[in-house]
Write a protein that holds these residues in place. Structure first.
Motif, PDB file in Angstrom:
ATOM      1  N   ILE A 420       0.834  -1.210   0.000  1.00  0.00           N
ATOM      2  CA  ILE A 420       0.000   0.000   0.000  1.00  0.00           C
ATOM      3  C   ILE A 420       0.866   1.256   0.000  1.00  0.00           C
ATOM      4  N   LEU A 421       1.918   1.252   0.808  1.00  0.00           N
ATOM      5  CA  LEU A 421       2.791   2.430   0.891  1.00  0.00           C
ATOM      6  C   LEU A 421       3.497   2.677  -0.442  1.00  0.00           C
ATOM      7  N   ILE A 422       4.037   1.627  -1.043  1.00  0.00           N
ATOM      8  CA  ILE A 422       4.773   1.793  -2.296  1.00  0.00           C
ATOM      9  C   ILE A 422       3.839   2.206  -3.423  1.00  0.00           C
ATOM     10  N   GLU A 423       2.656   1.600  -3.485  1.00  0.00           N
ATOM     11  CA  GLU A 423       1.708   1.952  -4.539  1.00  0.00           C
ATOM     12  C   GLU A 423       1.269   3.409  -4.455  1.00  0.00           C
ATOM     13  N   ASN A 424       1.388   4.002  -3.286  1.00  0.00           N
ATOM     14  CA  ASN A 424       1.021   5.407  -3.117  1.00  0.00           C
ATOM     15  C   ASN A 424       2.240   6.307  -2.983  1.00  0.00           C
ATOM     16  N   CYS A 425       3.411   5.773  -3.408  1.00  0.00           N
ATOM     17  CA  CYS A 425       4.655   6.556  -3.445  1.00  0.00           C
ATOM     18  C   CYS A 425       5.007   7.136  -2.083  1.00  0.00           C
ATOM     19  N   ILE A 426       4.758   6.365  -1.025  1.00  0.00           N
ATOM     20  CA  ILE A 426       5.114   6.791   0.325  1.00  0.00           C
ATOM     21  C   ILE A 426       6.346   6.002   0.744  1.00  0.00           C
ATOM     22  N   HIS A 427       7.461   6.700   0.851  1.00  0.00           N
ATOM     23  CA  HIS A 427       8.733   6.071   1.198  1.00  0.00           C
ATOM     24  C   HIS A 427       9.218   6.689   2.498  1.00  0.00           C
ATOM     25  N   VAL A 428       9.252   5.892   3.558  1.00  0.00           N
ATOM     26  CA  VAL A 428       9.604   6.414   4.874  1.00  0.00           C
ATOM     27  C   VAL A 428      10.714   5.567   5.477  1.00  0.00           C
ATOM     28  N   PRO A 429      11.955   5.809   5.086  1.00  0.00           N
ATOM     29  CA  PRO A 429      13.072   5.075   5.688  1.00  0.00           C
ATOM     30  C   PRO A 429      13.360   5.606   7.086  1.00  0.00           C
ATOM     31  N   PRO A 430      14.087   4.850   7.909  1.00  0.00           N
ATOM     32  CA  PRO A 430      14.468   5.358   9.229  1.00  0.00           C
ATOM     33  C   PRO A 430      15.343   6.597   9.090  1.00  0.00           C
ATOM     34  N   PHE A 431      15.246   7.482  10.089  1.00  0.00           N
ATOM     35  CA  PHE A 431      16.121   8.647  10.082  1.00  0.00           C
ATOM     36  C   PHE A 431      17.573   8.192  10.191  1.00  0.00           C
ATOM     37  N   SER A 432      18.442   8.903   9.520  1.00  0.00           N
ATOM     38  CA  SER A 432      19.867   8.581   9.561  1.00  0.00           C
ATOM     39  C   SER A 432      20.482   9.048  10.875  1.00  0.00           C
ATOM     40  N   ASP A 433      21.687   8.560  11.154  1.00  0.00           N
ATOM     41  CA  ASP A 433      22.393   8.992  12.369  1.00  0.00           C
ATOM     42  C   ASP A 433      22.645  10.494  12.349  1.00  0.00           C
ATOM     43  N   ALA A 434      22.949  11.026  11.162  1.00  0.00           N
ATOM     44  CA  ALA A 434      23.206  12.468  11.062  1.00  0.00           C
ATOM     45  C   ALA A 434      21.955  13.268  11.404  1.00  0.00           C
ATOM     46  N   GLN A 435      20.774  12.772  11.001  1.00  0.00           N
ATOM     47  CA  GLN A 435      19.534  13.465  11.329  1.00  0.00           C
ATOM     48  C   GLN A 435      19.215  13.357  12.809  1.00  0.00           C
ATOM     49  N   LEU A 436      19.455  12.189  13.393  1.00  0.00           N
ATOM     50  CA  LEU A 436      19.193  12.017  14.821  1.00  0.00           C
ATOM     51  C   LEU A 436      20.088  12.913  15.671  1.00  0.00           C
ATOM     52  N   LYS A 437      21.306  13.154  15.190  1.00  0.00           N
ATOM     53  CA  LYS A 437      22.230  14.006  15.942  1.00  0.00           C
ATOM     54  C   LYS A 437      21.772  15.464  15.961  1.00  0.00           C
ATOM     55  N   GLU A 438      20.912  15.841  15.035  1.00  0.00           N
ATOM     56  CA  GLU A 438      20.409  17.217  15.019  1.00  0.00           C
ATOM     57  C   GLU A 438      19.362  17.463  16.098  1.00  0.00           C
ATOM     58  N   MET A 439      18.834  16.388  16.683  1.00  0.00           N
ATOM     59  CA  MET A 439      17.841  16.543  17.735  1.00  0.00           C
ATOM     60  C   MET A 439      18.505  17.018  19.020  1.00  0.00           C
ATOM     61  N   PRO A 440      17.755  17.705  19.864  1.00  0.00           N
ATOM     62  CA  PRO A 440      18.344  18.164  21.128  1.00  0.00           C
ATOM     63  C   PRO A 440      18.734  16.977  22.006  1.00  0.00           C
ATOM     64  N   LEU A 441      19.886  17.091  22.641  1.00  0.00           N
ATOM     65  CA  LEU A 441      20.376  16.024  23.511  1.00  0.00           C
ATOM     66  C   LEU A 441      19.501  15.941  24.757  1.00  0.00           C
ATOM     67  N   ASN A 442      18.987  14.751  25.028  1.00  0.00           N
ATOM     68  CA  ASN A 442      18.128  14.555  26.187  1.00  0.00           C
ATOM     69  C   ASN A 442      18.374  13.154  26.725  1.00  0.00           C
ATOM     70  N   SER A 443      19.161  13.047  27.767  1.00  0.00           N
ATOM     71  CA  SER A 443      19.504  11.756  28.354  1.00  0.00           C
ATOM     72  C   SER A 443      19.446  11.888  29.867  1.00  0.00           C
ATOM     73  N   PRO A 444      19.430  10.748  30.588  1.00  0.00           N
ATOM     74  CA  PRO A 444      19.423  10.828  32.057  1.00  0.00           C
ATOM     75  C   PRO A 444      20.619  11.608  32.606  1.00  0.00           C
ATOM     76  N   GLU A 445      21.753  11.496  31.917  1.00  0.00           N
ATOM     77  CA  GLU A 445      22.945  12.211  32.382  1.00  0.00           C
ATOM     78  C   GLU A 445      22.862  13.694  32.070  1.00  0.00           C
ATOM     79  N   LYS A 446      22.283  14.028  30.912  1.00  0.00           N
ATOM     80  CA  LYS A 446      22.177  15.424  30.501  1.00  0.00           C
ATOM     81  C   LYS A 446      20.750  15.709  30.038  1.00  0.00           C
ATOM     82  N   PRO A 447      19.815  15.840  30.980  1.00  0.00           N
ATOM     83  CA  PRO A 447      18.429  16.130  30.583  1.00  0.00           C
ATOM     84  C   PRO A 447      18.316  17.506  29.932  1.00  0.00           C
TER      85      PRO A 447
END
Length: 1023
Positions: A420-447
């Motif tokens: 269904i996704l391909i037939e409707n040209c919906i391509h949603v790969p996982p975010f890359s490591d480079a994209q995840l690194k752009e998110m704000p850092l939020n961890s138990p050590e550094k909330p």
């Protein structure tokens, strides 16, 4: 800069060859886009890394034929030459050329464009007697040599080609520049990249098949582009988009025209194309040119129900004759990825003497069979495979293509959802490591914490405002909150809408932003303490707006309510609010009273806002919405229908109000480059079914304006059958045109109007987590606020042209999301009924309402399950369905006669009448298909309402039962998949918090698609 000459061999409008000599300027300094550059080139934008073993330069033939391999992200250091890109434009057309341009722009792909024909030392003049192919090869090789010398030998350069003569001629000319075949390149440098090897093999087979095509013509040649253009201007030809009828895909298609210039008054907005010969190799979605046939050959559309086959006698009842034509040319191909199924082994052997040439069957009925060559025919039996069309020559009955990848075995839930996704040209790969690194850092050590430096830039509402959210149960993507408070001793009210400030975290042009733009939605979860807020100061008595404030704020959400809890509080009933459970009794009662009062004020304001829109003609249309309940691990635990509550309308009105005022603000500040959303008035002919159906029951529907339509629908109520009004509103929904995003500089201001909401300006601002359009609007609002303060916007705004292109992209993605939602709903309905015996299971027998009459049956709606389908009263063998005195249905010889509001069947038993909007009893079963999607079939059981206890259940109860059962099946499939892939890691806390999984849950993805597509706020009060 040095002036030279460039010789072009072109064709005139009459087809004659013309030699054109043009001035051509070359210069020494042309950007190389390499990080190893020592010459200080002006390398703006992305550059190739310097830590690779080599750069690769594909020749013209490789770029033209093997572009898909070069699109694989693992391949790095690719230099596309200007010569190769121009060849793609000339050989493959604008669509493929734009795909290559987008690849070069995408920072996620490690490739650049080198303007070799403007570089003084890489430019090559074409020699006398030299063919174009030889000249292009020499240009690309010269560019490769220039790169090696320009980088002072610090990076080897590999030129790849499929021509053995080129390898023999150039491989030993220059040290450090290697010329090898594509196959050799993949084997030596990317031996473990299996996807590239399989794709290369598949494309090679397709190219070989193209060369071995027979010479006997099956279709007429397409006319040259210049002839088509002249014919369109003169009115002889008509251009439009081909739309194939999925119920009669082999024979019936139509071309919908836009802005028809032909003055013939007999022409409507649609031209019928009957038969595959007249379709002339065009595929559903292609932009085509049609020539009308003589009137004696005009036909009508088939008006009877069909299951994709003609009746046994080969005759179908036709509607009124309409303009009919044949396709004489194709302006633009709309080829995409198609999901196909391999035929059974017996079918494969009978297709061709060469068992490796397979006619695959597309999942979509509207797409013709696609011939591919493969050595895996036996292994791919009963599998869904993604293929691409390469060509369709006039000597072949079917297009040639190649397989891209295997999805899985047909019938498995994961495979069907991916389909269904391909037939409707919906391509949603996982975010890359480079994209995840752009998110704000939020961890138990550094909330993550609020930046003190940002506090001064924002209005702090944490102590002064009671802020709360109201969302579905289990919702975690809380991107909108509300507030309301009294001012000036109760003389004024302040209404607040606070939306997550996603654009603070997602910088324009960042990798995450580009990914969100490509998807037209984003799964990024920003912290809700940063917000974009609208605060209205209202007169407490009249609720007139005294002042509006826009700006960035800091908020603290005191309560996260779900709809049912908020409605319970609003009703004055006892309820437990989680945030108050730890307080003592007196403090809890005080805060509960404060919260309840805020909800009451909010509802009072929302009623007023709705009444204002109703006076302007706002429509309330029918729709069915289903929500997914998620547990703490973000897995689906249940699918439940959305119950219509007043609090739904309260929240919706506040969001509509915010969207409207933001639209006013950005349009007034940027009159020619603001992103708005309009809803054009529907075409009057689309209301024919609604008007005629209502007339049969004595109601008059006035469609001259949205206000007249709204009032007519309100009056069309049958006290004996509440479903009548619901069905009429569903018909009105089907007649509506599509709401679209647009740039204010692209259309005149009188076209800004939103028909469904009765608002002069509207946009989307309130859901930046789910829609990329809202992020664009957030940035426009931020710029408008800066202009109001006398400041310049932080970044240059998109031009009207750029914004208009973005609007078209988002509109396209939205349509795909709506189609995917429809297909997924049908999939889950089929899954529910497929495991049940329709003859013994009472869940398969239900009440249905007739909502349309056809020549050989009726269309019926089953309110219990929210599904529609055909009910056949005449079989292919010519028998008709008659109902005896005991209520039993039997197939007998007889006849069917259709009238405007009813249909009758006559046999030896007697005459049975089926009238529009009458209730009947149907049996629900599933029509299984090996190659196509399964479908729900309705079989007539009786011409009276279903009298079992299920008739008295609310529609939501039955639908809840359906979706709960589907979830049970889905959980079983998920458990099996987990056992097969136990190596998959659990989500980290950060991945859970930011809604990002390395292996995304497809059920959650379909839920996200539902959020995009199911119910726009403009179409339902309970959105």
């Amino acid at each position: 800069m040095i002036k030279t000459e460039k010789v072009l061999h072109l064709k005139s409008s009459r087809g004659r060859k013309v030699r054109v000599v043009r001035e051509h300027y070359v210069r020494e300094r042309v950007p190389c886009y390499s990080s190893l550059c020592q010459a200080d080139c002006d390398n703006d934008g992305k550059v190739l890394p310097g830590d690779l073993t080599h750069y690769v330069v594909p020749d013209v033939g490789v770029v033209v034929d093997y572009q898909e391999i070069l699109e694989i992200r693992e391949l790095q250091g690719i230099v596309f030459t200007q010569t190769a890109c121009q060849a793609v434009h000339h050989c493959k057309g604008r669509r493929q050329y734009n795909r290559l341009r987008n690849l070069l722009k995408d920072p996620r792909h490690d490739c650049v464009l080198f303007a070799n024909e403007f570089q003084e030392f890489s430019f090559c003049l074409r020699d006398n007697g030299e063919s174009q192919e030889q000249w292009q090869t020499r240009c690309v090789y010269s560019a490769a040599v220039w790169y090696y010398n320009h980088l002072a030998g610090m990076m080897d350069v590999v030129m790849i080609t499929e021509d053995q003569d080129i390898i023999a001629q150039y491989s030993n000319l220059h040290s450090g520049v290697y010329v090898i075949s594509v196959q050799e390149y993949l084997q030596n440098f990317w031996s473990e990249l299996q996807a590239a090897h399989e794709l290369y093999s598949s494309i090679c087979h397709a190219l070989q098949e193209k060369e071995s095509e027979c010479t006997e013509r099956e279709f007429s040649d397409h006319l040259p582009a210049e002839v088509l253009e002249a014919g369109i201007k003169s009115g002889r030809y008509i251009q439009g988009t081909l739309n194939v009828n999925k119920h009669r895909a082999q024979t019936e298609a139509s071309v919908r025209t836009e802005g028809l210039s032909n003055k013939n008054t007999e022409l409507s907005s649609e031209v019928l194309v009957y038969g595959s010969k007249n379709r002339n190799r065009a595929v559903h979605g292609d932009m085509v040119v049609v020539e009308l046939l003589p009137k004696s050959e005009w036909r009508g559309k088939v008006s009877s129900l069909t299951k994709g086959q003609l009746e046994k006698n080969g005759e179908d009842i036709q509607s009124k004759r309409m303009p009919t034509g044949s396709i004489v040319g194709i302006l633009q191909r709309n080829w995409r990825d198609y999901v196909v199924t391999f035929p059974t082994r017996e079918s494969t052997q009978s297709q061709s003497r060469n068992s490796q040439r397979i006619l695959t069957v597309p999942w979509d009925y509207r797409i013709p069979k696609i011939r591919i060559s493969t050595q895996q025919a036996d292994a791919l039996q009963d599998h869904r495979v993604v293929v691409r069309i390469d060509s369709w020559e006039g000597t072949s009955l079917y297009p040639n293509g190649h397989n891209v990848r295997v999805l899985g075995r047909a019938g498995e839930l994961e495979t069907e959802i991916q389909t269904i996704l391909i037939e409707n040209c919906i391509h949603v790969p996982p975010f890359s490591d480079a994209q995840l690194k752009e998110m704000p850092l939020n961890s138990p050590e550094k909330p993550w914490k609020v930046d003190p430096a940002r506090v001064a830039e924002r209005r702090d509402l944490r102590e002064s405002h009671l802020v709360f959210s109201i969302d579905p149960v289990g919702c975690e993507d809380v991107d909108d909150t509300l507030s309301v408070r009294s001012l000036a001793g109760g003389k004024l009210l302040e209404l607040g809408v606070h939306i997550a400030d996603v654009t603070h975290f997602v910088s324009e042009g960042s990798l995450t932003d580009l990914e969100a733009q490509a998807r037209a939605t984003t799964y990024y979860l920003a912290d809700r303490r940063y917000a974009m807020s609208l605060l209205w100061e209202l007169d407490a008595q009249t609720l007139a707006v005294n002042n509006v404030w826009y700006g960035r704020t800091i908020i603290r959400s005191s309560y996260q309510l779900h709809y049912e809890l908020a409605q319970t509080l609003l009703n004055g009933e006892q309820a437990e609010v989680p945030e108050l459970t730890q307080l003592n009794s007196s403090e809890r009662d005080a805060k509960l009273a404060q919260l309840t009062q805020a909800l009451e004020i909010l509802t009072h304001v929302a009623r007023h806002l709705r009444a204002q829109r109703d006076q302007g003609g706002a429509l309330e249309l029918e729709g069915v919405e289903v929500h997914a309940q998620l547990d703490n691990e973000k897995n689906i635990t249940a699918l439940v229908p959305c119950q219509p509550l007043e609090i739904h309308e309260t929240v919706a009105e506040c969001m509509i109000y915010a969207n409207h005022w933001v639209a006013r603000k950005i349009q007034e500040t940027f009159p020619h480059q603001a992103l708005l959303r309009h809803h054009p008035p529907p075409r009057q002919e689309f209301f024919t079914l609604l008007v005629d159906s209502a007339k049969s029951r004595g109601f008059t529907i006035d469609t001259r304006s949205n206000k007249a339509l709204s009032e007519s629908l309100d009056q069309a109520v049958d006290l004996q059958d509440p479903l009548l009004n619901r069905l009429l509103r569903m018909m009105a929904t089907q007649a509506m045109s599509q709401a679209l995003y647009f740039s204010t500089g692209a259309i005149s201001q009188d076209q800004y109007y939103h028909y469904g909401l009765a608002l002069d300006r509207y946009t989307h601002f309130t859901s930046p987590i789910r829609r990329y359009a809202d992020m664009v609007v957030h940035r426009l609002l931020t710029a408008a606020i800066a202009v109001e303060k006398g400041q310049s916007p932080a970044k240059a705004l998109a031009t009207n042209k750029e914004l208009d292109e973005l609007a078209h992209h988002i509109n396209k993605k939205n349509r795909a999301a709506q189609q995917a939602q429809k297909a997924s709903t049908e999939l889950f309905q089929c899954l529910y009924f497929k495991e049940r015996d329709p003859h013994t299971d009472q869940c398969c027998v239900a009440d249905a309402v007739i909502y349309a009459i056809r020549d050989n049956g009726v269309l019926a709606f089953v309110p219990l399950y929210g599904t529609k389908g055909p009910v056949y009263l005449k079989s292919r063998e010519g028998q008709v369905l008659s109902v005896g005195q005991d209520g039993r249905c039997e197939w007998q010889s007889g006849s069917v006669r259709r009238y405007s509001d009813h249909i009758t069947t006559t046999s030896l038993i007697g005459t049975t009448t089926f009238t529009l909007f009458n209730h009947i009893t149907v049996r629900i079963c599933v029509q299984s298909s090996r190659c196509h999607p399964d479908s729900v079939n309705l079989e007539l059981v009786g011409n009276r309402p279903h009298l079992s206890t299920t008739l008295h259940q609310t529609p939501s109860h039955g639908r809840s039962q359906l979706v709960q059962e589907v979830v049970r099946l889905a959980e079983g499939a998920t458990q099996q998949a987990q056992e097969k892939a136990s190596w998959r890691p659990e989500l980290s806390k950060e991945e859970q918090e930011f809604c990002q999984s390395k292996s995304p849950n497809l059920y959650l993805l379909l839920e996200e698609i539902r959020e995009l597509s199911l119910m726009d706020l403009e179409y339902a009060a309970t959105a």
